[in-house]
Design a protein around this motif. Structure first.
Motif, mmCIF file in Angstrom:
data_model
loop_
_atom_site.group_PDB
_atom_site.id
_atom_site.type_symbol
_atom_site.label_atom_id
_atom_site.label_comp_id
_atom_site.label_asym_id
_atom_site.label_seq_id
_atom_site.Cartn_x
_atom_site.Cartn_y
_atom_site.Cartn_z
ATOM 1 N N ASP A 63 0.685 -1.205 -0.042
ATOM 2 C CA ASP A 63 0.295 -0.199 -0.401
ATOM 3 C C ASP A 63 1.069 1.634 0.229
ATOM 4 O O ASP A 63 1.461 0.824 -0.089
ATOM 5 C CB ASP A 63 -0.679 -0.367 1.167
ATOM 6 C CG ASP A 63 0.151 -0.022 2.709
ATOM 7 O OD1 ASP A 63 1.025 0.389 2.314
ATOM 8 O OD2 ASP A 63 -1.060 -0.083 3.257
ATOM 9 N N ASP A 64 0.447 2.274 -0.077
ATOM 10 C CA ASP A 64 0.980 3.685 -0.530
ATOM 11 C C ASP A 64 1.784 3.609 1.100
ATOM 12 O O ASP A 64 2.818 3.841 0.559
ATOM 13 C CB ASP A 64 0.142 4.985 -0.071
ATOM 14 C CG ASP A 64 -0.338 5.221 -1.307
ATOM 15 O OD1 ASP A 64 -0.506 4.815 -2.645
ATOM 16 O OD2 ASP A 64 -1.632 5.966 -1.015
ATOM 17 N N ALA A 65 1.257 3.408 2.580
ATOM 18 C CA ALA A 65 3.036 3.839 3.078
ATOM 19 C C ALA A 65 3.503 2.903 3.579
ATOM 20 O O ALA A 65 4.839 3.014 3.400
ATOM 21 C CB ALA A 65 1.784 3.289 4.613
ATOM 22 N N LYS A 66 3.177 1.079 3.223
ATOM 23 C CA LYS A 66 4.684 0.454 2.893
ATOM 24 C C LYS A 66 5.487 0.770 1.873
ATOM 25 O O LYS A 66 6.509 1.063 2.132
ATOM 26 C CB LYS A 66 4.147 -1.090 3.040
ATOM 27 C CG LYS A 66 4.908 -2.243 3.203
ATOM 28 C CD LYS A 66 5.980 -1.745 4.080
ATOM 29 C CE LYS A 66 6.922 -3.132 4.606
ATOM 30 N NZ LYS A 66 7.313 -2.805 5.689
ATOM 31 N N ALA A 67 4.794 1.061 1.013
ATOM 32 C CA ALA A 67 5.784 1.682 -0.279
ATOM 33 C C ALA A 67 6.592 2.339 0.093
ATOM 34 O O ALA A 67 7.771 2.505 -0.612
ATOM 35 C CB ALA A 67 4.622 2.062 -2.134
ATOM 36 N N ALA A 68 6.034 3.736 0.707
ATOM 37 C CA ALA A 68 6.979 5.099 0.834
ATOM 38 C C ALA A 68 7.943 4.538 2.215
ATOM 39 O O ALA A 68 8.863 4.896 1.735
ATOM 40 C CB ALA A 68 5.998 5.814 1.638
ATOM 41 N N GLN A 69 7.746 3.198 2.750
ATOM 42 C CA GLN A 69 8.243 3.193 3.486
ATOM 43 C C GLN A 69 10.089 2.237 3.077
ATOM 44 O O GLN A 69 10.934 2.744 3.245
ATOM 45 C CB GLN A 69 8.138 2.532 4.980
ATOM 46 C CG GLN A 69 8.944 1.297 5.383
ATOM 47 C CD GLN A 69 8.238 0.375 6.362
ATOM 48 O OE1 GLN A 69 6.616 -0.182 5.883
ATOM 49 N NE2 GLN A 69 9.419 0.188 7.415
ATOM 50 N N LEU A 70 9.310 1.936 2.127
ATOM 51 C CA LEU A 70 10.758 0.579 1.301
ATOM 52 C C LEU A 70 11.231 1.507 1.121
ATOM 53 O O LEU A 70 12.472 1.490 0.346
ATOM 54 C CB LEU A 70 10.030 -0.075 0.675
ATOM 55 C CG LEU A 70 8.714 -1.623 1.652
ATOM 56 C CD1 LEU A 70 8.606 -2.669 0.755
ATOM 57 C CD2 LEU A 70 10.621 -1.795 2.296
#
Length: 162
Positions: free
Chosen positions: A88-95
């Protein structure tokens, strides 16, 4: 010489991606050449004493930090693989932020090492070291990236045909 390094690095990067340890990298290099990466770099650098001693001390410090960054990179890749199906957006941004930080940290480490080497073994030899390390890292990154699926499963073959 580039072909020899390229072949070794592709084998190393695939091994690293699949096994996610740095120990196997050393074993692969040693099985191909009977030498470690450090031995290959020393051979390429072709320094005479006392430059070789000064280089080795700095190189050993560099490798400790580089290997730690390599382990972080493997953790980021594994995290991406574990979360790929539900990204999702949050995990993609974190990675993405973790990956960019890892690359930035590696570049800072290389620049810091260059500065130390320039003082210890001269600008030309320090440049040789940066050149071989950048070559190896770009080759590793390309081989790893080729093994990682794009977000939303973009067909990489369509991208190369365009």
């Amino acid at each position: 010489m580039k072909r020899v390094f390229l072949f070794a690095i592709i084998l190393i990067s695939v091994q690293s991606f699949a096994q996610s340890t740095l120990k196997e990298d050393v074993e692969v290099i040693q099985s191909i050449y009977g030498k470690s990466k450090a031995d290959l770099v020393r051979q390429y650098m072709n320094l005479s004493e006392p430059q070789a001693s000064a280089f080795q001390k700095i190189y050993d410090e560099y490798e400790v930090s580089r290997k730690a960054l390599g382990q972080q990179k493997v953790q980021i890749i594994n995290d991406y693989g574990n979360n790929y199906a539900t990204l999702d957006d949050a995990k993609a941004a974190q990675l993405t932020e973790a990956s960019l930080k890892n690359v930035g940290d590696y570049d800072k480490l290389l620049a810091k090492t260059y500065g130390k080497l320039k003082k210890a073994v001269g600008g030309l030899n320090a440049a040789k070291f940066v050149q071989i390390e950048q070559y190896l890292q770009v080759t590793i990154r390309a081989a790893i990236q080729d093994q990682i699926p794009f977000i939303d499963e973009i067909d990489k073959t369509k991208l190369t045909k365009a």
